[in-house]
Write a protein that holds these residues in place. Structure first.
Motif, mmCIF file in Angstrom:
data_model
loop_
_atom_site.group_PDB
_atom_site.id
_atom_site.type_symbol
_atom_site.label_atom_id
_atom_site.label_comp_id
_atom_site.label_asym_id
_atom_site.label_seq_id
_atom_site.Cartn_x
_atom_site.Cartn_y
_atom_site.Cartn_z
ATOM 1 N N LEU A 90 1.043 -1.029 0.111
ATOM 2 C CA LEU A 90 0.025 0.034 0.049
ATOM 3 C C LEU A 90 0.814 1.197 0.027
ATOM 4 O O LEU A 90 1.731 1.157 0.724
ATOM 5 C CB LEU A 90 -1.054 0.140 1.459
ATOM 6 N N LEU A 130 -3.556 0.131 -3.566
ATOM 7 C CA LEU A 130 -2.577 -1.004 -3.943
ATOM 8 C C LEU A 130 -1.709 -0.698 -5.015
ATOM 9 O O LEU A 130 -1.905 0.034 -6.061
ATOM 10 C CB LEU A 130 -3.582 -2.153 -4.295
ATOM 11 N N LEU A 149 -0.700 -8.162 1.107
ATOM 12 C CA LEU A 149 -1.620 -7.218 1.748
ATOM 13 C C LEU A 149 -2.281 -8.054 2.661
ATOM 14 O O LEU A 149 -2.749 -9.372 2.565
ATOM 15 C CB LEU A 149 -2.841 -6.515 0.959
#
Length: 771
Positions: A14, A23, A279
């Motif tokens: 991020l 993203l 993530l």
């Protein structure tokens, strides 16, 4: 087992993109809008070509030897890659607690205050106690092995993990609402009792400190117990719990911090298993829906998020938009403290599940959370509204067909493809909400209020879903703890909501931010009335600058505007007996209808103003006493409101008087952003929008140029339709191509220079009358 190394060329993180987190894959920003393939086929989203998809593996199996079973998600992953060899994936999962492990560790199984084994669906209530360290360490080992195996097998193509425990896999306690509507208290297991006592030992230095906080002489750190059902329902001064009798408050905080701790630990495990190239996130922090479930208030929500917001391993925070009044013509606001999440560089990954008209037989009749789109026109309207707000604010989303077949129509597929295309282009322009009103909320205060929705439902839920979006001014929600964050912008208006429990240091930090620069500060009911020292109205007086009184009664906190010549009452019609259009005129606000025969929503005590230096704009109806007052202060303006809710009209007037730009006054849902503006029509007709500066305006969904270098514009919309507008700098190219990722989404979709061409327009006429 495949043992390929993760690709060294694929980095996932991020990072800031045009003012909001996004993203990035291999250094390029991605608009994260992932179709959820658990309940919808690949073909429904093929035209969208999202690049990132979402797969599901609920509570994967684990053998008694500790080997996780990846076969289910591997089957789905292989099928996806056969169709899209370049696909990237977000994996949705639930941390496992296998039955063989629960059988072996009965003290670590969650226990309720009542026997739930008689319930028809009793099996889903048997799970590990979230207070169990034994389960947590075992689960983290299983989870790491599961993530490592998938990461190696698929060469790092799984770029994110989104997980959740409990009810609906949203980290809500099981038993918060049974299938028949009853609720059950948890968790009374030995594991949770020990967890609570560890928390108490870390919070209080000795037994005397604990006894003072709980108001009990018989309790010790070694014997303290979990509050029972009656203790959780008890309060001390109407809505307020005394912080000097805080057994329930301590348990709620311990429980919330424990969920937050588990989320952080799982995210750390995901990062470790994937070399940091993935993530990680979960359902956490749906604070703004506190109170939605009445007496289930503390049972059904998780409030603590500040450590997770600050933790580098936690990237994604997930929830759906609020449900009630998400109807066609209504709003679709986040349950989370969106402004604070943006300050901390965290991405809201919205569970996008608004129901469309394309539903299987029987589902519409069984749905109880509002009205479903009546036809394809309304379906397109709500999809544009929801995605428009995501793009305007700078979130990500996953397209969640909550019912199989919900997107099963070619026109809906084209609609989603078009919205995804616009989302890609949004990464080229300043992102986020325009300057407006800062809504300020608190996490800890939730633990010190009555276990009821009378106060927080109108305060945090109803006015957000019904009024803020119709005020015509931008707004965002922040924790008061972030007022001194280095990235927190100054605002012209701060609206303090549930900030009842504040320490002296927190009050000093609040005052340092808001009592300056000519700001207008709106205070709800009793900010700062609770502290570790107890309940003290004098603290509210010091914070707000008003002399106040409290009536020890419970009644409807409705306020009637009495100073109709005041700017805050601008354009208010005098009260009369007639209703207008089925709704009462805006001559009052708060809680209660025309007449005072309503009992639902009554709160106590009633706090009112007794200050000769204050200007009274409205009276608190039950007392006929000043309840809406304004007072000029040294370098700022203080506004006191004795009700938990302002209507859109009054909020707009306060904002306008403070210098906030008002974009529209028609009562439609509007969200103005830095580069986009979303307007969802409550009624059909011409809509009038004023801009704070000249812009080139395009309706970017259907490709219409509205005007060049304009400070206002008009557009005609059907009832429940959505206008989605791009606000460009005058004279600049329409949508400049600055990112190599911003490519046409599929055959037939336009490139950026051609976005005004006829190819970019979905033929809305083709939707008419189709079901």
């Amino acid at each position: 087992m495949t043992t390929m190394k993760p690709s060294p060329t694929r980095s996932v993180k991020l990072a800031d993109c045009q003012g909001q987190p996004a993203l990035f894959v291999n250094g390029e920003p991605r608009f994260l809008a992932a179709p959820y393939l658990h309940k919808a086929p690949y073909e429904q989203f093929a035209e969208t070509a999202p690049g990132v998809w979402m797969l599901y593996d609920h509570a994967f199996d684990v053998s008694p030897e500790g080997e996780p079973d990846t076969s289910a998600i591997e089957k789905d992953m292989d099928a996806l890659l056969a169709r899209d060899p370049e696909a990237l994936v977000i994996a949705r999962s639930a941390p496992p607690d296998p039955q063989w492990w629960l059988d072996a560790h009965p003290d670590d199984v969650m226990q309720f205050d009542r026997d739930v084994s008689r319930l028809p669906d009793a099996g889903r209530y048997r799970t590990a106690s979230w207070g169990s360290d034994r389960w947590l360490e075992a689960m983290l080992g299983w989870y790491r092995a599961w993530c490592e195996q998938l990461h190696r097998r698929y060469d790092g193509r799984i770029i994110g993990h989104q997980f959740g425990m409990g009810a609906s896999h949203e980290n809500r306690p099981l038993g918060a609402c049974a299938a028949d509507g009853r609720w059950f208290c948890s968790d009374f297991s030995p594991a949770m009792r020990d967890c609570f006592r560890r928390w108490l030992r870390a919070t209080y230095p000795d037994d005397d400190a604990l006894r003072a906080a709980w108001g009990r002489s018989d309790v010790t750190l070694a014997t303290a117990g979990i509050p029972d059902r009656i203790e959780r329902l008890r309060s001390d001064w109407f809505t307020f719990r005394s912080p000097r009798r805080s057994q329930s408050a301590d348990y709620y905080r311990c429980f919330s911090e424990r969920i937050e701790h588990i989320v952080i630990r799982v995210c750390e495990t995901i990062k470790a298993a994937t070399g940091g190239n993935c993530l990680a996130g979960s359902h956490l922090g749906a604070l703004m829906d506190d109170g939605f479930h009445g007496y289930l208030y503390h049972q059904s929500t998780t409030s603590m998020t500040r450590r997770a917001m600050a933790h580098p391993a936690v990237d994604l925070f997930t929830s759906p938009p609020s449900y009630w009044n998400r109807d066609p013509g209504g709003d679709a606001t986040s349950m989370m403290v969106a402004g604070s999440l943006g300050l901390h560089g965290k991405l809201i990954f919205q569970d996008q599940d608004s129901r469309t008209a394309v539903l299987p037989p029987g589902y519409r009749e069984a749905f109880t959370l509002g009205n479903i789109a009546a036809d394809l026109d309304e379906s397109v309207g709500i999809l544009k509204r929801d995605a428009g707000m995501v793009i305007t604010r700078g979130y990500g989303l996953w397209w969640h067909p909550i019912v199989r077949g919900m997107y099963d129509h070619p026109d809906l597929a084209r609609c989603i493809a078009r919205l995804h295309h616009i989302g890609r282009q949004s990464l080229n322009h300043p992102r986020g909400v325009a300057e407006g009103v800062a809504m300020i909320v608190d996490e800890e205060s939730a633990f010190y209020q009555q276990c009821s929705n009378h106060l927080f439902y109108p305060m945090l839920y109803a006015q957000r879903q019904q009024d803020w979006g119709r005020g015509g001014v931008p707004w965002n929600v922040y924790l008061h703890n972030d007022l001194d964050h280095p990235r927190m912008p100054d605002h012209r208006v701060y609206y303090f909501l549930n900030t009842f429990y504040l320490t002296d240091d927190e009050i000093r930090r609040i005052e340092a931010k808001v009592k300056r620069n000519g700001a207008t500060v709106i205070w709800s009911i009793a900010p700062g009335i609770q502290s570790p020292a107890g309940i003290d109205l004098a603290r509210v007086e010091r914070l707000t600058g008003f002399r106040l009184c409290a009536a020890e009664i419970e009644a409807l906190p409705r306020i009637t505007l009495t100073a109709l010549d005041h700017p805050y009452a601008r354009d208010v019609r005098p009260l009369g007996d007639a209703y207008e259009g089925g709704k009462a005129p805006p001559g009052f606000f708060g809680v209660g209808p025309m007449g005072n025969d309503e009992h639902e929503g009554a709160i106590g005590p009633l706090i009112y103003v007794d200050d000769p230096e204050a200007v009274t704009v409205g009276e608190l109806d039950p007392l006929q006493a000043p309840g809406f007052c304004v007072k000029p202060m040294d370098g700022w303006t203080s506004v006191f409101v004795a009700a938990p809710r302002l209507n859109a009209h009054v909020l707009r007037n306060i904002a306008r008087a403070a210098g906030v730009h008002v974009y529209a006054e028609d009562g439609d849902v509007i969200l103005p952003g830095k580069s986009y503006l979303t307007l969802h029509a409550r009624t059909a007709g011409e809509k009038h929008v004023r801009l704070p500066e000249a812009r080139d305006v395009y309706e970017c969904y259907d490709g219409r140029l509205i005007g060049n270098d304009v400070t206002e514009f008009r557009d005609t919309l059907a009832r429940h339709a959505t206008g989605f507008y791009f606000l460009g700098k005058p004279g600049a190219p329409a949508w400049p191509l600055t990112s190599s990722y911003a490519q046409p989404v599929a055959d037939g979709e336009p490139s950026i220079p051609d976005f005004l061409s006829s190819k970019s327009i979905i033929n809305l006429k083709n939707l008419k009358g189709r079901t």
